[in-house]
Design a protein around this motif. Structure first.
Motif, PDB file in Angstrom:
ATOM      1  N   GLY A   1       8.314  44.642  46.949  1.00 52.04           N
ATOM      2  CA  GLY A   1       7.267  43.764  47.449  1.00 52.04           C
ATOM      3  C   GLY A   1       5.880  44.317  47.201  1.00 52.04           C
ATOM      4  O   GLY A   1       4.923  43.560  47.015  1.00 52.04           O
ATOM      5  N   ASP A   2       5.765  45.656  47.205  1.00 53.57           N
ATOM      6  CA  ASP A   2       4.470  46.272  46.935  1.00 53.57           C
ATOM      7  C   ASP A   2       4.168  46.363  45.442  1.00 53.57           C
ATOM      8  O   ASP A   2       3.030  46.173  45.026  1.00 53.57           O
ATOM      9  N   ASN A   3       5.203  46.670  44.657  1.00 51.41           N
ATOM     10  CA  ASN A   3       4.997  46.883  43.229  1.00 51.41           C
ATOM     11  C   ASN A   3       6.240  46.401  42.492  1.00 51.41           C
ATOM     12  O   ASN A   3       7.321  46.981  42.628  1.00 51.41           O
ATOM     13  N   ILE A   4       6.108  45.328  41.750  1.00 52.21           N
ATOM     14  CA  ILE A   4       7.239  44.759  41.030  1.00 52.21           C
ATOM     15  C   ILE A   4       7.781  45.723  39.988  1.00 52.21           C
ATOM     16  O   ILE A   4       8.944  45.639  39.580  1.00 52.21           O
ATOM     17  N   PHE A   5       6.963  46.692  39.571  1.00 57.07           N
ATOM     18  CA  PHE A   5       7.371  47.638  38.532  1.00 57.07           C
ATOM     19  C   PHE A   5       7.855  48.966  39.120  1.00 57.07           C
ATOM     20  O   PHE A   5       7.842  49.985  38.435  1.00 57.07           O
ATOM     21  N   SER A   6       8.277  48.967  40.377  1.00 56.14           N
ATOM     22  CA  SER A   6       8.790  50.191  40.997  1.00 56.14           C
ATOM     23  C   SER A   6      10.081  50.625  40.313  1.00 56.14           C
ATOM     24  O   SER A   6      10.749  49.843  39.622  1.00 56.14           O
ATOM     25  N   ALA A   7      10.439  51.905  40.519  1.00 57.15           N
ATOM     26  CA  ALA A   7      11.622  52.463  39.862  1.00 57.15           C
ATOM     27  C   ALA A   7      12.880  51.740  40.321  1.00 57.15           C
ATOM     28  O   ALA A   7      13.024  51.412  41.506  1.00 57.15           O
ATOM     29  N   PRO A   8      13.830  51.467  39.422  1.00 59.15           N
ATOM     30  CA  PRO A   8      15.067  50.783  39.815  1.00 59.15           C
ATOM     31  C   PRO A   8      15.958  51.682  40.672  1.00 59.15           C
ATOM     32  O   PRO A   8      15.779  52.901  40.731  1.00 59.15           O
ATOM     33  N   LEU A   9      16.932  51.058  41.331  1.00 63.39           N
ATOM     34  CA  LEU A   9      17.875  51.793  42.170  1.00 63.39           C
ATOM     35  C   LEU A   9      18.874  52.556  41.324  1.00 63.39           C
ATOM     36  O   LEU A   9      19.250  52.131  40.222  1.00 63.39           O
ATOM     37  N   ALA A  10      19.341  53.689  41.859  1.00 65.10           N
ATOM     38  CA  ALA A  10      20.398  54.450  41.199  1.00 65.10           C
ATOM     39  C   ALA A  10      21.728  53.729  41.413  1.00 65.10           C
ATOM     40  O   ALA A  10      22.066  53.340  42.533  1.00 65.10           O
ATOM     41  N   THR A  11      22.487  53.542  40.348  1.00 62.81           N
ATOM     42  CA  THR A  11      23.766  52.831  40.425  1.00 62.81           C
ATOM     43  C   THR A  11      24.909  53.817  40.589  1.00 62.81           C
ATOM     44  O   THR A  11      25.733  54.012  39.692  1.00 62.81           O
ATOM     45  N   ASP A  12      24.957  54.482  41.745  1.00 61.98           N
ATOM     46  CA  ASP A  12      26.054  55.391  42.040  1.00 61.98           C
ATOM     47  C   ASP A  12      26.573  55.091  43.439  1.00 61.98           C
ATOM     48  O   ASP A  12      26.056  54.217  44.130  1.00 61.98           O
ATOM     49  N   GLY A  13      27.621  55.809  43.861  1.00 64.12           N
ATOM     50  CA  GLY A  13      28.191  55.598  45.178  1.00 64.12           C
ATOM     51  C   GLY A  13      29.421  54.707  45.121  1.00 64.12           C
ATOM     52  O   GLY A  13      30.033  54.511  44.055  1.00 64.12           O
ATOM     53  N   PRO A  14      29.834  54.159  46.260  1.00 69.46           N
ATOM     54  CA  PRO A  14      31.024  53.289  46.296  1.00 69.46           C
ATOM     55  C   PRO A  14      30.857  52.048  45.429  1.00 69.46           C
ATOM     56  O   PRO A  14      29.762  51.701  44.997  1.00 69.46           O
ATOM     57  N   THR A  15      31.975  51.379  45.196  1.00 69.05           N
ATOM     58  CA  THR A  15      31.968  50.211  44.310  1.00 69.05           C
ATOM     59  C   THR A  15      31.027  49.121  44.814  1.00 69.05           C
ATOM     60  O   THR A  15      30.252  48.546  44.047  1.00 69.05           O
ATOM     61  N   GLU A  16      31.082  48.829  46.135  1.00 70.04           N
ATOM     62  CA  GLU A  16      30.230  47.784  46.676  1.00 70.04           C
ATOM     63  C   GLU A  16      28.751  48.137  46.548  1.00 70.04           C
ATOM     64  O   GLU A  16      27.916  47.275  46.256  1.00 70.04           O
ATOM     65  N   VAL A  17      28.442  49.433  46.736  1.00 76.13           N
ATOM     66  CA  VAL A  17      27.047  49.874  46.623  1.00 76.13           C
ATOM     67  C   VAL A  17      26.586  49.771  45.181  1.00 76.13           C
ATOM     68  O   VAL A  17      25.462  49.336  44.894  1.00 76.13           O
ATOM     69  N   ARG A  18      27.451  50.160  44.242  1.00 75.28           N
ATOM     70  CA  ARG A  18      27.077  50.065  42.827  1.00 75.28           C
ATOM     71  C   ARG A  18      26.841  48.611  42.419  1.00 75.28           C
ATOM     72  O   ARG A  18      25.909  48.306  41.673  1.00 75.28           O
ATOM     73  N   LYS A  19      27.686  47.707  42.925  1.00 71.43           N
ATOM     74  CA  LYS A  19      27.503  46.290  42.593  1.00 71.43           C
ATOM     75  C   LYS A  19      26.189  45.769  43.155  1.00 71.43           C
ATOM     76  O   LYS A  19      25.451  45.044  42.475  1.00 71.43           O
TER      77      LYS A  19
END
Length: 468
Positions: free
Chosen positions: A222-240
Motif C-alpha cells: 500500500g505504501d510502495n507498489i514496487f516493494s520487494a516480493p515475498l519469499a516463497t518458502d515454508g509450508p505448501t499453503e504459505v508458498r501458494k
C-alpha cells in the motif's frame, strides 16, 4: 463476547485449552473410579473377612443357640439378623460399587472353609462419612477416613439366611484426600494447562508468522507498489499464498505501467495535432477567432498534461524520510507570495516520516485550490501524540454540502459554486486525496463556519522509525 479473543492466536489458544479441559473432565471419571476403589479396598476386605469369621462360628453352634449368638456378636457397626428368604429382585449396582461388590465376594469365598455350602449376595455397597452419615462423591476429596457401608445376605450351611449390615473403616490408615486431590489437580490440570499454553503459543507462533509476513507485505504494497516480493518458502499453503501475492503485485505493476504508457502515448499523439492546430490558428486573419482557437488549444494541451501528471502521481516512487513540516509550509508560502498570493500559517509541527515530493504536491494543490477560488489561503497546523492535521481554509463561496465528497473525484468541478473561468480540470483535490491515502491519512472537505472551504489533511504519527 468479551471472553472471545480478537487475535487469531488467542482464539486458537483458547480453543485448545477449553478442549483439553473438556477432555480432562471426561477422563477424570477414570481417576474417580480408581480413587473410589482404593478408598473402599480396605473396608471391603475387612468387612468380608469379619463376616467370614462370624459365619464359621455360626456354623459351629446349634440352631437353638443361634439367636443368643447373634445377639452377642451384634455391635453398632455390625448387625446380623435372620431372614426368611433372600430378596427376590436385586437392584443393579453402579459401576464403581460393582467392582467393590465383586472384591467383597471374592474375599468372602476365599475366607470361608466350605464355600460351596454358602451362598452370598451383596445388596448394597456405599461410601459413608465418618460418623455414619451418608456419603457422596465429595467424600473422597475431604474424608481422611471414609467408611464403607455394606448390606449382604448370606446362607448358612443349614439353609437358613442371614442379612448383615456392616460399617467398616480404614483400620486407622488415612486416605489423605486433600493431598491426593491437590496432587491430581496440580499435575493433571495446572501442569497440563501450562504445557498446552506453551505448545499452543509455539504452534500459533509458527503458524502466524507467515500470516504476519503477508500482512506486512500488504502494508508495504500500500505504501510502495514496487516493494520487494515475498519469499516463497515454508509450508505448501504459505508458498501458494506468497506466490499468489507476488503474482498480484506483478499484475498491479504491469497494469499501472501499461496505463501510464497508454496515456503517455495518447499525450504524445495528441500534442502533434494540437501543435499543428496552433500553427494553423496563428494564420487566421480574424483576431477574435484566432484568440478563441488559441484558448481552446491551450486548454486541451493543459488537460492532456494534467491527466498524465495525475497518473504518474498515483503511484509513489520515492523513499519515505523525515520531513520538516514547518519548513515545507514556509517554502510553499514563500513560493506563492512571489506570485502575489497571500498565504498565512498558524501553528507548528514536529518532523514527520513521509514522502517529501508527494506531500509537497498534496499541500501545494490544497493551497493553490484555496487561492484560486478564495483568493488567499490560511493554513492551521495542529498536532498531538497520534496525528497531524493541516487545515487549509479560504474565503471563497464554498461547496454545497451534498457535493463535498464528489469534489474529491477526478475531473469533477463544482460549477454551481466555483467560477468556471478560474481554470482547472478537477484533478488537484483528487491527487491530494491519493497522496493522503498513501500516507495512511485522510483528506476531508467542509464549509467554514463563516464561509469559504476548509480542506483538512490528517496524517497519522507512527511510533516506529522511518520505513522505506
Amino acid at each position: 463476547m468479551r471472553a472471545w479473543p480478537r487475535s487469531l492466536s488467542g482464539r486458537l489458544a483458547l480453543v485448545l485449552v477449553v478442549g483439553m479441559l473438556a477432555a480432562q473432565a471426561l477422563t477424570g471419571t477414570v481417576w474417580y473410579d480408581m480413587r473410589y476403589g482404593k478408598a473402599m479396598e480396605i473396608p471391603v476386605r475387612l468387612a468380608a473377612t469379619r463376616l467370614a469369621d462370624v459365619t464359621h462360628m455360626l456354623d459351629a453352634v446349634p440352631a437353638a443357640s443361634l439367636p443368643a449368638v447373634l445377639a452377642a456378636v451384634n455391635t453398632p457397626g455390625f448387625t446380623l439378623r435372620r431372614i426368611d428368604a433372600p430378596a427376590s429382585v436385586q437392584a443393579p449396582l453402579e459401576h464403581n460399587t460393582l467392582l467393590s461388590s465383586e472384591l467383597f465376594l471374592d474375599v468372602l469365598q476365599q475366607r470361608l472353609v466350605r464355600p460351596t455350602h454358602h451362598q452370598a449376595r451383596v445388596l448394597a455397597v456405599s461410601l459413608a462419612h465418618t460418623g455414619k452419615r451418608q456419603g457422596n462423591w465429595f467424600s473422597l476429596l475431604r474424608e481422611p477416613f471414609p467408611t464403607g457401608h455394606f448390606v449382604v445376605q448370606l446362607r448358612l450351611h443349614d439353609g437358613s439366611w442371614l442379612q448383615a449390615d456392616m460399617d467398616e473403616g480404614q483400620a486407622g490408615m488415612s486416605t489423605a484426600p486433600r493431598k491426593a486431590a491437590i496432587d491430581y489437580l496440580l499435575r493433571i490440570y495446572v501442569l497440563r494447562i501450562a504445557a498446552v499454553l506453551l505448545l499452543a503459543w509455539l504452534a500459533v507462533r509458527l503458524v502466524m508468522q507467515p500470516l504476519a509476513r503477508l500482512a506486512q507485505a500488504a502494508d508495504r504494497l500500500g505504501d510502495n507498489i514496487f516493494s520487494a516480493p515475498l519469499a516463497t518458502d515454508g509450508p505448501t499453503e504459505v508458498r501458494k499464498a506468497s506466490t499468489a501475492f507476488n503474482a498480484m503485485q506483478r499484475r498491479l505493476i504491469d497494469n499501472i505501467a501499461e496505463r501510464t504508457r497508454f496515456l503517455a502515448a495518447v499525450s504524445h499523439d495528441l500534442r502533434s495535432p494540437i501543435t499543428r492546430l496552433k500553427l494553423r490558428a496563428e494564420m487566421l486573419s480574424d483576431e477574435a477567432q484566432r484568440d478563441k482557437f488559441r484558448r481552446d488549444l491551450d486548454e486541451m494541451d493543459a488537460l492532456v498534461a494534467a491527466t498524465l501528471t495525475m497518473v504518474q502521481d498515483s503511484g509513489l516512487h520515492e523513499q519515505r524520510q523525515n520531513v520538516d513540516i514547518d519548513s515545507l509550509l514556509a517554502s510553499l508560502a514563500s513560493d506563492f507570495a512571489e506570485t502575489g498570493a497571500t498565504v498565512t500559517i498558524e501553528g507548528h509541527a514536529a518532523p514527520l516520516p513521509a514522502y517529501p515530493r508527494s506531500l509537497k504536491r498534496c499541500l501545494q494543490n490544497l493551497v493553490d485550490n484555496a487561492i484560486r477560488y478564495g483568493h488567499e489561503a490560511h493554513i492551521i497546523v495542529t498536532q498531538d501524540s497520534r496525528q497531524l492535521t493541516i487545515s487549509v481554509a479560504d474565503k471563497g463561496p464554498g461547496i454545497p454540502a451534498d457535493l463535498l465528497e464528489r469534489a474529491l473525484e477526478p475531473f469533477y468541478r463544482v460549477d454551481a459554486s466555483r467560477n468556471a473561468g478560474t481554470g482547472g480540470f478537477g484533478l488537484g483535490l483528487s491527487i491530494a486525496q491519493t497522496v493522503a491515502q498513501a500516507h495512511h491519512g485522510t483528506l476531508t472537505l467542509q464549509n467554514g463556519a463563516h464561509g469559504g472551504l476548509v480542506a483538512n489533511l490528517t496524517l497519522p504519527i507512527f511510533k516506529s522509525a522511518v520505513r522505506s
